[in-house]
Design an enzyme around this catalytic site. Sequence first.
Site, PDB file in Angstrom:
ATOM      1  N   GLU A 259       0.890  -1.170   0.000  1.00  0.00           N
ATOM      2  CA  GLU A 259       0.000   0.000   0.000  1.00  0.00           C
ATOM      3  C   GLU A 259       0.918   1.207   0.000  1.00  0.00           C
ATOM      4  OE1 GLU A 259      -1.134   3.298   1.630  1.00  0.00           O
ATOM      5  OE2 GLU A 259      -1.483   2.048   3.396  1.00  0.00           O
ATOM      6  N   CYS A 298      -1.359   8.968   3.394  1.00  0.00           N
ATOM      7  CA  CYS A 298      -1.230   8.333   2.087  1.00  0.00           C
ATOM      8  C   CYS A 298      -2.473   8.545   1.242  1.00  0.00           C
ATOM      9  CB  CYS A 298      -0.949   6.842   2.252  1.00  0.00           C
ATOM     10  SG  CYS A 298      -2.181   5.973   3.252  1.00  0.00           S
TER      11      CYS A 298
END
Length: 687
Positions: A259, A298
Amino acid sequence: MTVRTPQLQSFIAGRWLGESPAQILHSAVNGRAVASTHAEAIDFGEALDHARQQGLPGLLALDFQQRAARLKALAKYLTEHKETLYAISAHTGATRADSWIDIEGGSGTLFTYASIGTNEFPSSNLLHEGPACALGKQGRFAGSHILVPRGGVAVHINAFNFPVWGMLEKFAPSFLAGMPCIVKPATATSYLAEAAVRLIQQSGLLPAGSLQLVIGGTGDLLDRLQPQDVVTFTGSADTAARLRVHPNLVANAIPFNAEADSLNCAILGPDVGADDEEFELFVKEVAREMTTKAGQKCTAIRRAIVPRQQVDAVAERLAVRLRKIVVGDPALESVRMGPLASRDQQRDVEQRLALLKQGADILLGAGTAFQPQGEGVAEGAFFAPTLLLARDTAAGSPVHEVEAFGPVSTLLPYDDLDEALALAARGRGSLVASLVTRTPAVAARVIPAAAAWHGRLLVLDRESAPESTGHGSPLPQLKHGGPGRAGGGEELGGARAVKHYLQRSAVQGSPTMLAAVVGEHVRGAQVRESDIHPFRHYFEDLQIGDSLSTHRRTVTEADIVNFGCLSGDHFYMHFDDISARQSPFGKRIAHGYFVLSAAAGLFVSPAPGPVLANYGLDTLRFVKPVGIGDTLRARLTCKRKIDRNKKDANGQGQGVVAWDVEVSNQDDELVASYDILTLVAKRPVAA
């Protein structure tokens, strides 16, 4: 007087390791020393042996339900001790609101996975991913899928921005799946992760070897992994790319889930005017994503894609909102944005902003040349909210290639929706994209086209806004991850995350053998019939395959008329003989729910007993029409048992039983089938 810097330790093989200081970690707020990593080398062979020899047996001595109960208890424990973590989190530069996302968001994720384990997983260590399918014409050969613990170790490598949530959102599904974890937090904020692990160990809730902590580098850890192990990573796309091709991971086909940070975007729909409520929602969302955690998420919005005619209005309103953000020491009540996590991170954002400026103009922002609020903040890692306007939006432009992982976002103008979608796609994959629109047709046009490039999509309008968790909030129930630059992986997503840590296998055999393997009744398997009605058994005494074949009942016209009058369902197929004869069925038929009710009348044991309540119906299918004169018979079979370790108000235990119901006609043809779920009491405990 010399004040000793707190010494961080790794938790390896059941003991805390580290006495000699190595790297000094500094407060993001004032630059003071917060902690130091340790110089002692970690024996990763010992760590893995401990996980395999202690952690695995301890975890697999529990079933899914029991591990879910441990997660719930751990979530409660961490919530009770959250202020310890809040105090330490302040050194990372997080405001109280930022820390809430990390600390209580982490506990909330544990609660969610505890609930998922309780409601979606059995009281065993095998999950049947059915239904079984017939592989032969005579019903003697069938197949299905099972999910079982992998028998390996999960290695979790986490980013610096969410030291608690980032650890727990990976740990929760791993633990539920029966995998011991070795966690390596990013060094910059590892002091907060270490504090969380100390609390977890102090709780005494985890079997030995369930969780180990690495402070510092991973050494030869990845070289020692075996095919049953798993690696998950959160961080930069560049690091993910290097780890993905680690020789041992490749040679042993070890699952690797990434990720990675990405150039997430938000699109303002062309239907939204400056006076619309959605316009202000868009501005608020972009500003919030720029300043929450100082833009170190993120999922933060890096590219704000707006209609060309709205660029000036958006820029103006964003600037007004961003100028009101007070930046400084999070300990001050007035401060709404703290510093970046470290001076290294501050330098990185400066360098990346310089690259972005090659294709964009700064509309707002002072970089590091401003005065944050608070005393002693001169050595802090502060960075002012920075808004740019892209001059160059063509493919290859820095705005589509460079991410400044801080409070930085760029406006990109577009002329039509096709161009907006093209701009979004030039980021080459992201974790999340948002569309702010007031028109359903715009959402129906944009979302399917954008879905190929974005792991999650938020449609924001005035209706959803009061309850929306926002662009940048991954939820445990929904997938977190994205294609391309975002790493191509998946985390969270409810039960999907648990299944990532389980091994899926196909199983073939007779229905009887499949039933024995999967621990639940499979159609066609041998059953056990006795003079005792299955509803008369307590939960402990019921066995999978206990079955009852009922007496028969012939359907009459009076049944159909009476049921129609009782229910109010006077559909023509039940009452209009002429129209019914002209239908594909060629006759009047009984209500489907009459068949359901008639079956219950055939198999229910009416006297008080262990079966307490019917609370659900699954997989209902009406297979064949039932007409006047047809004779029905039902078979009730104990299909699945789940012990959820619950008690009623009187302290009597209970479990959940799923019953397979088959309703057949006089020709032994299946006319309806379903699963009925009941609460069943356990035997009373002697006083």
